[in-house]
Scaffold this active site. Sequence first.
Site, PDB file in Angstrom:
ATOM      1  N   SER A 298       0.853  -1.193   0.000  1.00 20.20           N
ATOM      2  CA  SER A 298       0.000   0.000   0.000  1.00 20.20           C
ATOM      3  C   SER A 298       0.882   1.235   0.000  1.00 20.20           C
ATOM      4  CB  SER A 298      -0.892   0.007   1.249  1.00 20.20           C
ATOM      5  OG  SER A 298      -1.385   1.319   1.441  1.00 20.20           O
TER       6      SER A 298
ATOM      7  N   HIS B 263      -1.365  -1.330  -4.175  1.00 18.58           N
ATOM      8  CA  HIS B 263      -2.621  -0.953  -3.519  1.00 18.58           C
ATOM      9  C   HIS B 263      -2.643   0.563  -3.264  1.00 18.58           C
ATOM     10  CE1 HIS B 263      -6.042  -2.019  -0.818  1.00 18.58           C
ATOM     11  NE2 HIS B 263      -5.589  -1.054  -0.028  1.00 18.58           N
TER      12      HIS B 263
ATOM     13  N   ASP C 191      -4.829   3.638  -1.545  1.00 19.35           N
ATOM     14  CA  ASP C 191      -5.875   3.943  -0.559  1.00 19.35           C
ATOM     15  C   ASP C 191      -6.426   5.339  -0.763  1.00 19.35           C
ATOM     16  OD1 ASP C 191      -6.024   1.598   1.180  1.00 19.35           O
ATOM     17  OD2 ASP C 191      -3.918   2.027   1.582  1.00 19.35           O
TER      18      ASP C 191
ATOM     19  N   MET D 274      -9.064   8.168   0.354  1.00 25.12           N
ATOM     20  CA  MET D 274      -9.895   8.592   1.494  1.00 25.12           C
ATOM     21  C   MET D 274     -10.396  10.004   1.252  1.00 25.12           C
ATOM     22  SD  MET D 274      -7.597   7.141   4.638  1.00 25.12           S
ATOM     23  CE  MET D 274      -6.625   5.629   4.462  1.00 25.12           C
TER      24      MET D 274
ATOM     25  N   HIS E  33      -8.508   1.086  -3.559  1.00 29.49           N
ATOM     26  CA  HIS E  33      -9.386   0.855  -2.398  1.00 29.49           C
ATOM     27  C   HIS E  33     -10.037   2.180  -2.031  1.00 29.49           C
ATOM     28  CE1 HIS E  33      -9.530  -0.266   2.199  1.00 29.49           C
ATOM     29  NE2 HIS E  33     -10.734  -0.156   1.663  1.00 29.49           N
TER      30      HIS E  33
ATOM     31  N   MET F 280     -12.148   4.451   0.120  1.00 28.33           N
ATOM     32  CA  MET F 280     -12.777   4.664   1.431  1.00 28.33           C
ATOM     33  C   MET F 280     -13.460   6.018   1.352  1.00 28.33           C
ATOM     34  SD  MET F 280      -9.596   3.118   3.564  1.00 28.33           S
ATOM     35  CE  MET F 280      -8.593   3.217   2.096  1.00 28.33           C
TER      36      MET F 280
ATOM     37  N   MET G 139     -11.443  -5.820   6.137  1.00 25.47           N
ATOM     38  CA  MET G 139     -10.569  -4.902   6.875  1.00 25.47           C
ATOM     39  C   MET G 139     -10.157  -5.551   8.198  1.00 25.47           C
ATOM     40  SD  MET G 139     -10.104  -2.133   5.047  1.00 25.47           S
ATOM     41  CE  MET G 139      -9.040  -1.416   6.299  1.00 25.47           C
TER      42      MET G 139
ATOM     43  N   GLY H  49      -8.721   4.079   7.638  1.00 23.14           N
ATOM     44  CA  GLY H  49      -8.413   5.494   7.831  1.00 23.14           C
ATOM     45  C   GLY H  49      -6.930   5.786   7.986  1.00 23.14           C
TER      46      GLY H  49
ATOM     47  N   GLY I 213      -2.692   4.083   8.208  1.00 28.43           N
ATOM     48  CA  GLY I 213      -1.722   2.995   8.214  1.00 28.43           C
ATOM     49  C   GLY I 213      -1.155   2.826   9.613  1.00 28.43           C
ATOM     50  N   GLY I 214      -0.487   1.717   9.818  1.00 27.25           N
ATOM     51  CA  GLY I 214       0.264   1.517  11.056  1.00 27.25           C
ATOM     52  C   GLY I 214      -0.539   1.131  12.271  1.00 27.25           C
TER      53      GLY I 214
ATOM     54  N   ASP J 242      -6.672  -6.386   4.754  1.00 29.52           N
ATOM     55  CA  ASP J 242      -6.036  -5.063   4.735  1.00 29.52           C
ATOM     56  C   ASP J 242      -5.987  -4.492   6.147  1.00 29.52           C
ATOM     57  OD1 ASP J 242      -5.152  -2.519   4.143  1.00 29.52           O
ATOM     58  OD2 ASP J 242      -6.796  -2.034   2.779  1.00 29.52           O
ATOM     59  N   GLY J 243      -4.756  -4.293   6.627  1.00 28.15           N
ATOM     60  CA  GLY J 243      -4.561  -3.624   7.905  1.00 28.15           C
ATOM     61  C   GLY J 243      -3.758  -4.464   8.874  1.00 28.15           C
ATOM     62  N   GLY J 244      -2.599  -3.949   9.275  1.00 28.92           N
ATOM     63  CA  GLY J 244      -1.795  -4.650  10.276  1.00 28.92           C
ATOM     64  C   GLY J 244      -1.179  -5.948   9.787  1.00 28.92           C
TER      65      GLY J 244
ATOM     66  N   GLY K 112       1.163  -1.998   4.234  1.00 30.29           N
ATOM     67  CA  GLY K 112       1.654  -0.635   4.032  1.00 30.29           C
ATOM     68  C   GLY K 112       2.874  -0.353   4.871  1.00 30.29           C
ATOM     69  N   SER K 113       2.653  -0.074   6.170  1.00 35.50           N
ATOM     70  CA  SER K 113       3.772   0.332   7.022  1.00 35.50           C
ATOM     71  C   SER K 113       4.792  -0.789   7.200  1.00 35.50           C
ATOM     72  CB  SER K 113       3.258   0.812   8.384  1.00 35.50           C
ATOM     73  OG  SER K 113       2.481  -0.185   8.998  1.00 35.50           O
TER      74      SER K 113
HETATM   75  C1  DX5 Z   1      -6.135   1.565   5.991  1.00 34.50           C
HETATM   76  C2  DX5 Z   1      -5.778   1.255   4.555  1.00 34.50           C
HETATM   77  C3  DX5 Z   1      -4.654   0.312   4.423  1.00 34.50           C
HETATM   78  C4  DX5 Z   1      -3.364   0.778   5.005  1.00 34.50           C
HETATM   79  C5  DX5 Z   1      -2.776  -0.403   5.676  1.00 34.50           C
HETATM   80  O1  DX5 Z   1      -7.323   2.251   6.072  1.00 34.50           O
HETATM   81  O2  DX5 Z   1      -6.872   0.697   3.845  1.00 34.50           O
HETATM   82  O3  DX5 Z   1      -4.470  -0.161   3.081  1.00 34.50           O
HETATM   83  O4  DX5 Z   1      -2.431   1.275   4.070  1.00 34.50           O
HETATM   84  O5  DX5 Z   1      -1.675   0.010   6.388  1.00 34.50           O
HETATM   85  P1  DX5 Z   1      -0.871  -0.960   7.333  1.00 34.50           P
HETATM   86  O6  DX5 Z   1      -0.382  -2.109   6.506  1.00 34.50           O
HETATM   87  O7  DX5 Z   1       0.210  -0.076   7.838  1.00 34.50           O
HETATM   88  O8  DX5 Z   1      -1.828  -1.415   8.406  1.00 34.50           O
HETATM   89 ZN    ZN Z   2      -6.422  -0.272   1.789  1.00 38.10          ZN
END
Ligand code: DX5
Ligand code: ZN
Length: 228
Positions: free
Chosen positions: A17, A42, A44, A46, A78, A80, A149, A154, A156-157, A183-185, A205-206
Amino acid sequence: MSQRMRELIELPRVAPSILSADFAKLGSQVEEVMAAGARVIHVDVMDGHFVPPITIGPLIVGAIAAQVHEAGGAIDVHLMIEAPERQIAEFAAAGADSITFHAEATAHADRTLGAIRDLGCLAGIALNPGTAVEAVAELRDLADVVLCMSVNPGWGGQSFIQGSPAKIERLRPLVGTAAIEVDGGVDPITAGSVADAGASLFVAGSAIFAAADPATAYSEIASAAGAS
Ligand code: DX5
Ligand code: ZN
């Protein structure tokens, strides 16, 4: 557009991401993860309404599309955002290969999935952690991707929600032939548990872009997820 993504997601994939990338050198960051093997990038999006932050629009998709496509990759958008049906044409025109929106963000999920396919993209539906898996039950065969999710969208990290593998197991019988994206963590520790539960597209992502060496981080997550 959709054919490339369809072929790519026949195998398990880690999708970096770019939300956590350094936007001052976005091209080289994308190049780095693609050199390490990434083929699904990916993005994101928002809007400051569905989720508080405002991030990326079609302009950034358009800026990386040629690079990603020439390297044999695909762009996984993606959304949001509220009322995603108003924005999908712009993202398709900018070079998106798949477009995923949230079930919570529109009253018209069925129509929107069809509209995304009509634009030549794979169509995805995403569920927030608080949304029951049954939200996708009526959309079987309309969605190519179902995104679970594993954090609240909203930022990353954030920390991986521990109930996510169990939720993915409950999703599996409801999605038909759609790929399950998580997606996420996602990191080398959590990737294995969601792979075992049935996910095959792993957004990170992170764990990739905040690492000292994104290429090595990508490979570690891919290996933990059994992905290419
Ligand atoms: C969060 C995004 C994710 C985000 C994930 O709302 O949809 O795609 O980049 O970030 P990590 O991998 O750091 O949780
Ligand atoms: Zn995402």
